[in-house]
Design a protein around this motif. Structure first.
Motif, mmCIF file in Angstrom:
data_model
loop_
_atom_site.group_PDB
_atom_site.id
_atom_site.type_symbol
_atom_site.label_atom_id
_atom_site.label_comp_id
_atom_site.label_asym_id
_atom_site.label_seq_id
_atom_site.Cartn_x
_atom_site.Cartn_y
_atom_site.Cartn_z
ATOM 1 N N CYS A 217 -40.905 3.019 -28.218
ATOM 2 C CA CYS A 217 -41.467 1.676 -28.115
ATOM 3 C C CYS A 217 -41.966 1.427 -26.696
ATOM 4 O O CYS A 217 -41.769 2.233 -25.786
ATOM 5 C CB CYS A 217 -40.410 0.638 -28.480
ATOM 6 S SG CYS A 217 -39.549 0.951 -30.041
ATOM 7 N N ARG A 218 -42.609 0.295 -26.514
ATOM 8 C CA ARG A 218 -43.014 -0.189 -25.199
ATOM 9 C C ARG A 218 -42.551 -1.633 -25.085
ATOM 10 O O ARG A 218 -42.544 -2.381 -26.068
ATOM 11 C CB ARG A 218 -44.527 -0.124 -25.007
ATOM 12 C CG ARG A 218 -45.165 1.253 -25.163
ATOM 13 C CD ARG A 218 -44.963 2.156 -23.935
ATOM 14 N NE ARG A 218 -43.681 2.825 -23.959
ATOM 15 C CZ ARG A 218 -43.255 3.641 -22.982
ATOM 16 N NH1 ARG A 218 -44.019 3.858 -21.916
ATOM 17 N NH2 ARG A 218 -42.085 4.226 -23.078
ATOM 18 N N TRP A 219 -42.147 -2.038 -23.873
ATOM 19 C CA TRP A 219 -41.719 -3.416 -23.713
ATOM 20 C C TRP A 219 -42.022 -3.932 -22.309
ATOM 21 O O TRP A 219 -42.322 -3.156 -21.399
ATOM 22 C CB TRP A 219 -40.241 -3.606 -24.058
ATOM 23 C CG TRP A 219 -39.178 -2.824 -23.328
ATOM 24 C CD1 TRP A 219 -38.476 -1.758 -23.801
ATOM 25 C CD2 TRP A 219 -38.649 -3.086 -22.018
ATOM 26 N NE1 TRP A 219 -37.552 -1.343 -22.884
ATOM 27 C CE2 TRP A 219 -37.628 -2.137 -21.781
ATOM 28 C CE3 TRP A 219 -38.924 -4.030 -21.027
ATOM 29 C CZ2 TRP A 219 -36.877 -2.101 -20.581
ATOM 30 C CZ3 TRP A 219 -38.201 -3.996 -19.830
ATOM 31 C CH2 TRP A 219 -37.187 -3.045 -19.628
ATOM 32 N N SER B 134 -49.733 -1.259 -27.272
ATOM 33 C CA SER B 134 -49.388 -1.081 -28.683
ATOM 34 C C SER B 134 -50.323 -0.099 -29.378
ATOM 35 O O SER B 134 -49.963 0.479 -30.406
ATOM 36 C CB SER B 134 -49.382 -2.427 -29.415
ATOM 37 O OG SER B 134 -50.695 -2.951 -29.560
ATOM 38 N N ASN C 237 -47.898 2.110 -31.088
ATOM 39 C CA ASN C 237 -46.648 1.387 -31.325
ATOM 40 C C ASN C 237 -46.980 0.246 -32.287
ATOM 41 O O ASN C 237 -47.194 -0.900 -31.880
ATOM 42 C CB ASN C 237 -46.078 0.852 -30.011
ATOM 43 C CG ASN C 237 -45.724 1.958 -29.041
ATOM 44 O OD1 ASN C 237 -44.626 2.501 -29.067
ATOM 45 N ND2 ASN C 237 -46.678 2.318 -28.176
ATOM 46 N N HIS D 164 -41.886 -7.009 -26.878
ATOM 47 C CA HIS D 164 -41.632 -5.656 -27.351
ATOM 48 C C HIS D 164 -42.642 -5.270 -28.425
ATOM 49 O O HIS D 164 -42.976 -6.078 -29.291
ATOM 50 C CB HIS D 164 -40.211 -5.615 -27.936
ATOM 51 C CG HIS D 164 -39.698 -4.262 -28.314
ATOM 52 N ND1 HIS D 164 -40.039 -3.641 -29.512
ATOM 53 C CD2 HIS D 164 -38.857 -3.408 -27.679
ATOM 54 C CE1 HIS D 164 -39.417 -2.473 -29.587
ATOM 55 N NE2 HIS D 164 -38.701 -2.303 -28.487
ATOM 56 N N ARG E 182 -43.098 -2.064 -31.243
ATOM 57 C CA ARG E 182 -42.162 -1.100 -31.819
ATOM 58 C C ARG E 182 -42.854 0.131 -32.393
ATOM 59 O O ARG E 182 -43.872 0.021 -33.069
ATOM 60 C CB ARG E 182 -41.336 -1.792 -32.917
ATOM 61 C CG ARG E 182 -40.295 -0.899 -33.576
ATOM 62 C CD ARG E 182 -39.399 -1.694 -34.517
ATOM 63 N NE ARG E 182 -38.373 -0.846 -35.102
ATOM 64 C CZ ARG E 182 -38.342 -0.460 -36.370
ATOM 65 N NH1 ARG E 182 -39.274 -0.874 -37.227
ATOM 66 N NH2 ARG E 182 -37.371 0.329 -36.811
ATOM 67 N N ALA E 183 -42.265 1.279 -32.112
ATOM 68 C CA ALA E 183 -42.586 2.532 -32.795
ATOM 69 C C ALA E 183 -41.283 3.028 -33.406
ATOM 70 O O ALA E 183 -40.372 3.461 -32.688
ATOM 71 C CB ALA E 183 -43.165 3.560 -31.841
ATOM 72 N N SER E 184 -41.153 2.950 -34.705
ATOM 73 C CA SER E 184 -39.902 3.275 -35.376
ATOM 74 C C SER E 184 -39.531 4.742 -35.186
ATOM 75 O O SER E 184 -40.380 5.629 -35.214
ATOM 76 C CB SER E 184 -40.022 2.968 -36.873
ATOM 77 O OG SER E 184 -38.894 3.441 -37.569
ATOM 78 N N THR F 71 -39.892 -0.486 -41.408
ATOM 79 C CA THR F 71 -40.682 -1.504 -40.728
ATOM 80 C C THR F 71 -40.404 -2.834 -41.409
ATOM 81 O O THR F 71 -40.940 -3.135 -42.481
ATOM 82 C CB THR F 71 -42.185 -1.163 -40.799
ATOM 83 O OG1 THR F 71 -42.393 0.100 -40.174
ATOM 84 C CG2 THR F 71 -43.011 -2.215 -40.078
ATOM 85 N N CYS G 166 -37.267 -5.541 -35.984
ATOM 86 C CA CYS G 166 -38.108 -5.757 -34.806
ATOM 87 C C CYS G 166 -37.281 -6.350 -33.669
ATOM 88 O O CYS G 166 -36.412 -7.193 -33.883
ATOM 89 C CB CYS G 166 -39.268 -6.688 -35.144
ATOM 90 S SG CYS G 166 -40.501 -5.960 -36.250
ATOM 91 N N ASN H 48 -35.790 0.574 -25.935
ATOM 92 C CA ASN H 48 -36.754 1.631 -26.211
ATOM 93 C C ASN H 48 -36.013 2.950 -26.118
ATOM 94 O O ASN H 48 -35.329 3.198 -25.115
ATOM 95 C CB ASN H 48 -37.900 1.598 -25.201
ATOM 96 C CG ASN H 48 -38.720 2.881 -25.218
ATOM 97 O OD1 ASN H 48 -39.035 3.406 -26.283
ATOM 98 N ND2 ASN H 48 -39.038 3.405 -24.041
#
Length: 270
Positions: A2-4, A29, A40, A85, A87-89, A94, A99, A112
């Motif tokens: 993920c990225r945040w 994302s 993401n 945030h 999300r990349a699971s 999903t 989330c 992350n």
């Protein structure tokens, strides 16, 4: 991965972190540059603090770049402290409950990374969540479980120690029943007053993490990836626990170890 992004300081519109920079969180994302995957797209979320003790929370399963409600909300909401945030699971569904950020009372938490082989010891991990906190278990992620275990370990009284103990317990399960890499993570969490962040891994591949103070905004951003090229962002070293309180930054070693809460209280009292 993920990225945040997180922010603390004078109130700003959320869009100044989430949408407007050249490498904003929305851009990350679909165009992350320091993650295993550039995409993401498995949902997004925001937690922000305003007039009430508990944070506002907005999460959805759409990719961040395709939700007009996200852009509208961030253009209207101002906050002195917020978490965002994309999300990349790493295997769980999903769904909105999966989330980030997660919130319990005044606390908000996002993560992350991965805890290796989590599916093989999910039941054991959930057994670590105290009974009084288990009703807050809404999703199926290792991230939410880590948060609830840390709350049970005394996050409110000892943020660093509680997360070290929770991480150590998860790491032990991964080493016994899971798979390598056992833990790779960056975490941000807050009680609405101070912002905390962690960068840690059991190998040499800790996810990226940076921070930067802005005199213009009179605030600090803590991010997975720098938001604008040409700005000076300070990398956070692996194995670090950071406390951001106004202009003050405190960086301490983050060393997960299994100790009971009672033993930790005795140690602090001594």
């Amino acid at each position: 991965m993920c990225r945040w992004a997180a922010y603390t300081g004078e109130p700003i519109f959320l869009e100044e972190i989430v949408c407007r920079p050249g490498h904003s969180l929305i851009h990350q994302s679909h165009g992350a540059t320091e993650a295993k995957s550039a995409i993401n797209a498995d949902g997004f979320g925001l937690a922000w603090y305003g007039e009430r003790e508990e944070p506002g929370l907005f999460r959805d399963i759409l990719p961040a770049w395709s939700d007009p409600n996200l852009r509208s909300l961030t253009a209207q909401v101002k906050s002195h402290l917020f978490l965002a945030h994309v999300r990349a699971s790493t295997g769980t569904a999903t769904s909105r409950n999966n989330c980030h950020p997660f919130a319990v009372g005044a606390w908000a938490f996002m993560h992350n990374g991965q805890i290796g082989g989590y599916d093989s010891f999910r039941r054991d991990a959930e057994m670590l969540i105290p009974d009084h906190l288990y009703p807050h278990r809404k999703g199926a992620t290792d991230s939410e479980a880590l948060f609830l275990v840390a709350l049970g370990e005394g996050l409110a009284e000892d943020p660093k120690g509680a997360l070290e103990r929770a991480t150590a317990a998860m790491e032990a399960l991964s080493r016994t029943k899971g798979a390598a890499p056992h833990v790779r993570m960056t975490v941000a969490f807050t009680d609405g007053r101070r912002l905390y962040a962690v960068r840690y891994a059991t190998d040499d591949a800790a996810p990226s993490l940076y921070h930067r103070w802005s005199d213009t905004r009179a605030g600090r951003a803590v991010v997975s990836e720098p938001l604008d090229a040409g700005q000076c962002w300070e990398p956070i070293p692996p194995g670090s626990f950071c406390t951001f309180d106004g202009t003050e930054v405190r960086v301490e070693p983050f060393v997960p170890r299994c100790r009971s809460r009672a033993a930790s209280r005795r140690s602090r009292a001594a």
